[in-house]
Every structure is written in structure tokens, then in C-alpha cells.
Design a protein around this motif. Structure first.
Motif, PDB file in Angstrom:
ATOM      1  N   ASP A  11       0.747  -1.211   0.166  1.00  0.00           N
ATOM      2  CA  ASP A  11       0.064  -0.007  -0.115  1.00  0.00           C
ATOM      3  C   ASP A  11       0.730   1.296  -0.301  1.00  0.00           C
ATOM      4  N   THR A  26       2.358   4.731  -4.072  1.00  0.00           N
ATOM      5  CA  THR A  26       3.292   4.562  -4.860  1.00  0.00           C
ATOM      6  C   THR A  26       2.927   4.968  -6.181  1.00  0.00           C
ATOM      7  N   ASN A  64       6.796   3.680  -0.276  1.00  0.00           N
ATOM      8  CA  ASN A  64       5.741   2.844   0.393  1.00  0.00           C
ATOM      9  C   ASN A  64       4.574   3.534   0.750  1.00  0.00           C
ATOM     10  N   GLU A  74       9.814   2.000   3.650  1.00  0.00           N
ATOM     11  CA  GLU A  74       9.916   0.266   3.018  1.00  0.00           C
ATOM     12  C   GLU A  74      10.240  -0.619   3.903  1.00  0.00           C
ATOM     13  N   ASP A  87       7.693  -3.444   4.381  1.00  0.00           N
ATOM     14  CA  ASP A  87       7.276  -4.443   3.187  1.00  0.00           C
ATOM     15  C   ASP A  87       8.122  -5.816   3.821  1.00  0.00           C
ATOM     16  N   SER A 115       8.373  -7.024  -2.773  1.00  0.00           N
ATOM     17  CA  SER A 115       7.456  -6.070  -3.074  1.00  0.00           C
ATOM     18  C   SER A 115       6.465  -6.666  -4.046  1.00  0.00           C
ATOM     19  N   SER A 116       5.206  -5.803  -4.222  1.00  0.00           N
ATOM     20  CA  SER A 116       4.160  -6.357  -5.193  1.00  0.00           C
ATOM     21  C   SER A 116       4.168  -5.413  -6.534  1.00  0.00           C
ATOM     22  N   GLY A 128      -0.091  -1.313  -3.055  1.00  0.00           N
ATOM     23  CA  GLY A 128       0.392  -2.288  -2.261  1.00  0.00           C
ATOM     24  C   GLY A 128       0.061  -3.717  -2.785  1.00  0.00           C
TER      25      GLY A 128
HETATM   26  O1  DON Z   1       6.561  -2.445  -2.862  1.00  0.00           O
HETATM   27  C1  DON Z   1       5.399  -2.621  -2.540  1.00  0.00           C
HETATM   28  O2  DON Z   1       4.826  -3.501  -2.953  1.00  0.00           O
HETATM   29  C2  DON Z   1       4.694  -1.583  -1.691  1.00  0.00           C
HETATM   30  N1  DON Z   1       5.787  -0.858  -0.918  1.00  0.00           N
HETATM   31  C3  DON Z   1       4.074  -0.585  -2.676  1.00  0.00           C
HETATM   32  C4  DON Z   1       3.341   0.367  -1.930  1.00  0.00           C
HETATM   33  C5  DON Z   1       2.004   0.927  -2.645  1.00  0.00           C
HETATM   34  O3  DON Z   1       1.905   0.711  -3.702  1.00  0.00           O
HETATM   35  C6  DON Z   1       1.431   2.219  -2.050  1.00  0.00           C
HETATM   36  N2  DON Z   1       0.242   2.668  -2.747  1.00  0.00           N
HETATM   37  N3  DON Z   1      -0.844   3.017  -2.649  1.00  0.00           N
END
Ligand code: DON
Length: 563
Positions: A372, A374, A394, A413, A416, A445-446, A467
Motif C-alpha cells: 500500500d 506508490t 511505500n 519500505e 514490506d 514488493s508487489s 500495495g
Molecule cells: O513495494 C510494494 O509492494 C509497496 N511498497 C507498494 C506500496 C504502494 O503501492 C502504496 N500505494 N498505494
């Protein structure tokens, strides 16, 4: 306390000012003949278009857009975070760049566990201890070194101008800043005065002078302008003042890594996506492999049959994510087995068409011994080179820590990682051994920057924040186009739903399911929960006649621009 994952929100399709892109029809996004940028902010998309018009390639534009986003979209655009880039060049070759943050050397598996064994979850989300070693500037410098055409300084300069001359706030940006006032005061030892005001409103101008000077050091020194000298010293001083772990040595040691993209076929399409430490490419392969066996084309999008099977596939794939995925430089990951077509077939064999499988009964699959906030940007240049980048701090505004003297936000981060087996992160994802904290390791990560080929030709460039919902949003958007015949814009705008094994709930946007389909899904045993918004997808589709159609997400300020 766990924070609710806030994802946000109406569209401005801004036509290129000095070119004549075709006026979009109602159901399509902006259509241009040569090149396109779709990003989270109109100013960043404009910067990208100008770089392309100047003769820069898609990599150049992606670098300039990322620096611009660090100024105009501070919730997620960044120099204090990290990201992934997937590229497909006009000659058909592909590449992937990992500039994900790393755990500092002083990090340890139990760093967020209190004396009595309780997880101290807030510490991995906000404040100095939440920060991983940033990777963005190293990644962009490497991308430029390997593929850039224009000079580095030409790519950084537009961001400097935006920081110093000021940026006009959109309503969404103003309300984002209003919402973080308390946190900015709580988590900073030096108050970042330029961000402080209870009254930010649309039309106000945000000046970021210190950030502008930091970007000048990056313009003049490249990677050294960030990982060495004043910027590095400011980061280390910031860490010391707030109990963070990042040292000068951590910064010096940081390197981005070129990786081989995950590649797999889905019917007539070939998908090119991000490998670990992202779970995106692998899970996208699992989900599309499962979908290849449903008659998805004959089913209504988000209808009862399609949703049931999609939810069951997502449940199984995310159980594998928790068990098998992490940093490939630290653990061995059975990528080839996980993305094999017969693997997912076996995983799906026990799906009951009439009944949801409780997640508690779904473990990770058995791997055969052998064998969540990004933000995302999609770019295609006039030569047909394509770049998909997802980059992040993040959570929105990351750790809330602004580096005193250098004026930029640092990521959070570290959340995660799996803070403790079984303890969910801000996205509710749980993990274990594979994603435990280790010095120098990258957190799972996603993020799923993805490029799709059809008949060996460029067909689609896409990605999103969100996320853990990133992977399912990319999956649903691909199905919307290739199975349900939607335009790029329709596929991006369409309502979404998401399941990730644990928690055992299906999150869905208002209106994602019809009233009768939700009743039937509940009857089958699915637990449905409303989510305000899922993802902010920015995508480009290549039309049959070679023109480009942008899909910019109406959930944000996202904008397609091009010529
Ligand atoms: O790397 C990841 O999966 C997360 N840190 C991404 C965070 C994210 O997409 C937040 N956005 N709404």
C-alpha cells in the motif's frame, strides 16, 4: 495501530498543448500518433512529453518524469525511495532494473519486536527506523548510463525548475498535505517549514528550495550527488537525530541491479514483467495461467463466475507469495516452477464452483523437486521503445521524515519485510522466513511494471500503485482488454476487486459487483468488504493502426500526454 490503506480518487485528460492529438472519443483515452506518457500528475506527464519531443527516448523520459514526480507528487514520487523499471526496446530486446531499497547493515530480524515479544508495528511504518537505504537515484543513473540518449542534466533540470519556481497544487495534492500536518510535526526533529500549513488549498504554490538544491547536486554529480557529499551527510545526520540506522557506508554500498524480466505466454500474448524481489511478475503469471483455463471471454467482467474463479486463483497465488517470495540475492526462489502452466492447474484443481475455499485451508503449493502510495508511469516513444516504471516511498509520504537540509522525504519500505511471522504489514500481507529482515536485503514488493506483446509486437504498457492490490489490478486490467474487448481507458476505469489469501476477504470498490452477483458470492462463502478505491493504473495500448491510446486513472490526477 495499523493504518488504513488509503487509496484515492476523477480524471483530467489534458491534451497536449502544442500538438494535435486526436480528440478522445467518449470511451477511449487520449489517442496520439507517435509517443505518449501517462503518469500520476499533469506536470510530470508534460515534462516527459517535452523530453520525447526533444529527441529523448522512453528511458530518458522515464528518468525526467521520475525526478519531476519527486517534486510535484511528494506522496509517492521520490528520490528517497526506490522502484522497478521494465523496458522493451523497438528491436524486441527487454531489460529490468531493480532499484528497490535495502535494509541498512545494522538492521536485524527482530528490530521491530519489543521486549515482551510484541511487534512494534508503528516503528516500521513511520519515523526514522522505518527507512530503507534509498535506491532511486542509483537506479536512474544506471538506466541513463546504459540506455540514455539526452544528457543527464537535461533530464534533471525540469524537476529543479519545478522545485525552485514552485508547483501549483491540485485539490488532491493540497488535501494530501493538509492530512499529514500532524505526522510531519510528530516524526521530524527539524520541522520541514515549507510543507507546514493547515490551510493548503488548490491553486497554492509549493516552493521546495532545498529539494531544488539537492536535485542540482544530483544534476551535477550524478549518483554521487546523492550517495556522497552534502546529501549523504544530511541523510546520516537525519538518521542520527531520529534514531534511524542508515550510515554513510550503507549509502556508498547501495547498488541497483539489472535483472532478467519474468516472461511468459498468455494465449497469443507474451507478458514481460518484474522478477523478484517483486512478487508481481511471478504472481501475474500464476493468475494469468489460471485464467487461461477459464472461459473468461464468455463471462461477464466482474460477474459471478469470473469473480469466483479469479478470487480462488488469487487466494492460492498469494498463499505462495507469503511462503516462497523474497530477495533472490538472499533466498532461492522456485520462479520457473511457480510460473509453469501445470503448477497453477494443479493449484486450481480443488476449486469448488459452488463454494469459496476458506483461506485457512489453503497452504502454499507443493513445488516439484525439479523441474500500500506508490506511483506508476508508462511511456512509449516515437521509435517504439516502451518503459514501465513503478516507484514508491511505500505508504503515502513514506516515513514522514524529511531530510533536514536536503528537503526530501524518506521511505518507510522496511514495513514490506515480514516484521514477525504472521504479523500483517500495512497491506495486510503476512510473510515468514523468506522475507525476514536481514542486513543489506531487499524487502519483498508487489510492484508490477508490465509490458505485453501481441504477435511479438508491442501491445500494452501498464502498472499501478496499491500495495498488494497492484498485482490483481494489473491482472484485471489485462483481462479487461484482452478478454472483454475494453479500450485502454475503459479497462483502467473499470471497477476492481482484490483477494490476497489472508485476510480471507474480497475487497471491492463500490459498484464492482452487481447486487445479485454480490448476493451469490456471499452465498458461496466469499466475505466481501467495501474499499473506497483500488489502484491508480496508468497504461498505454497500441492500436491496430499503430496509434497509441492512453488509459489514465480517474481515481487520481493521472494524465495522458503525447503527440
Ligand atoms: O513495494 C510494494 O509492494 C509497496 N511498497 C507498494 C506500496 C504502494 O503501492 C502504496 N500505494 N498505494
Amino acid at each position: 495501530m495499523r493504518m488504513k490503506h488509503k487509496l484515492i480518487l476523477p480524471i483530467l485528460l489534458i491534451a497536449a498543448a502544442c500538438s494535435t492529438p486526436e480528440k478522445p472519443e467518449k470511451s477511449t483515452g487520449l489517442v496520439t500518433t507517435s509517443a505518449m506518457v501517462v503518469s500520476a500528475h499533469p506536470e510530470a506527464s508534460r515534462v516527459g512529453k517535452e523530453i520525447l519531443k526533444k529527441g529523448g527516448n522512453a528511458i530518458d523520459a522515464s528518468i525526467a518524469v521520475q525526478f519531476a514526480l519527486a517534486v510535484v507528487f511528494p506522496a509517492a514520487g521520490n528520490i528517497g525511495g526506490g522502484g522497478f523499471m521494465v523496458a522493451r526496446f523497438a528491436d524486441g530486446s527487454v531489460d529490468a532494473l531493480d532499484y528497490r531499497e535495502k535494509a541498512p547493515d545494522a538492521a536485524s530480524p527482530n528490530m521491530y519486536i519489543g521486549e515482551t515479544g510484541e511487534p512494534m508495528v508503528e516503528k516500521s511504518i513511520r519515523g526514522h527506523l522505518a527507512c530503507g537505504v534509498p535506491g532511486t537515484v542509483a537506479g536512474l543513473a544506471d538506466a541513463h548510463h546504459k540506455y540514455g540518449k539526452l544528457s543527464w542534466s537535461e533530464l534533471v533540470q525540469p524537476a529543479i525548475d519545478l522545485a525552485i519556481k514552485g508547483v501549483v497544487l491540485t485539490e488532491r495534492e493540497a488535501s494530501g498535505l493538509r492530512n499529514i500536518q500532524e505526522d510531519l510535526k510528530k516524526y521530524n526533529t527539524t520541522i520541514p517549514d515549507h510543507l507546514i500549513s493547515e490551510n493548503w488549498k488548490k491553486g497554492d504554490i509549493l516552493f521546495q528550495e532545498e529539494l531544488g538544491h539537492t536535485l542540482e547536486r544530483i544534476r551535477d554529480g550524478g549518483r554521487a550527488g546523492f550517495y556522497d557529499g552534502k546529501t549523504a551527510q544530511d541523510i546520516v545526520a537525519e538518521m542520527k537525530s531520529g534514531g534511524g540506522l542508515i550510515t554513510l557506508q550503507d549509502l556508498k554500498n547501495y547498488t541497483a541491479v539489472w535483472r532478467k524480466p519474468v516472461r511468459f505466454d498468455y494465449k497469443d500474448y507474451n507478458v514481460i514483467s518484474m522478477p523478484p524481489p517483486s512478487s508481481g511478475g511471478v504472481l501475474l503469471a500464476q493468475l494469468l495461467n489460471a485464467a487461461a483455463d477459464f472461459p473468461e471471454k464468455n463471462w461477464k467482467p466482474n460477474g459471478l463466475e469470473s469473480s469466483h474463479y479469479i478470487i480462488e486463483a488469487e487466494r492460492r497465488a498469494y498463499a505462495d507469495r507469503a511462503a516462497y517470495l523474497g530477495d533472490p540475492d538472499f533466498i532461492s526462489i522456485p520462479v520457473e516452477q511457480l510460473i509453469r502452466k501445470d503448477y497453477m492447474k494443479k493449484r486450481m484443481a480443488d476449486v469448488d464452483p459452488e463454494k469459496a475455499t476458506p483461506s485457512a485451508e489453503v497452504g502454499a503449493g507443493v513445488i516439484p523437486a525439479e523441474s500500500d502510495q506508490t506511483t506508476h508511469l508508462s511511456i512509449v516513444d516515437a521509435q517504439g521503445n516502451a518503459v514501465a516504471v513503478t516507484t514508491t516511498l511505500n505508504a503515502g509520504y513514506g516515513s514522514m521524515v524529511v531530510v533536514a537540509g536536503s528537503g526530501f522525504l524518506l521511505n518507510d519500505e522496511m514495513d514490506d519485510f515480514s516484521v514477525k511471522p504472521g504479523v500483517p504489514n500495512i497491506y495486510g500481507a503476512i510473510g515468514g522466513e523468506a522475507n525476514k529482515i536481514e542486513p543489506g536485503k531487499r524487502m519483498l514488493s508487489s510492484m508490477t511494471p508490465t509490458i505485453v506483446e501481441k504477435d511479438k509486437k508491442l501491445f500494452m504498457v501498464l502498472g499501478t500503485p496499491g500495495g498488494t492490490t497492484i498485482i490483481t489490478t494489473v491482472f484485471q486490467t489485462i483481462l479487461n482488454v484482452v478478454e472483454h474487448g475494453m479500450s485502454m481507458q475503459e479497462a483502467v476505469t473499470a471497477k476492481r476487486f482484490h483477494m490476497q489469501w489472508m485476510p480471507d476477504v474480497v475487497g471491492h470498490e463500490p459498484g464492482a459487483f452487481s447486487a445479485s452477483d454480490s448476493t451469490m458470492l456471499l452465498k458461496k462463502g466469499h466475505k466481501l468488504t467495501l474499499r473506497k478505491s483500488i489502484g491508480r493504473m496508468d497504461a498505454i495500448r497500441i492500436l491496430k493502426d499503430g496509434r497509441l491510446e492512453g488509459g489514465a486513472d480517474p481515481r487520481g490526477d493521472d494524465t495522458a500526454d503525447g503527440y
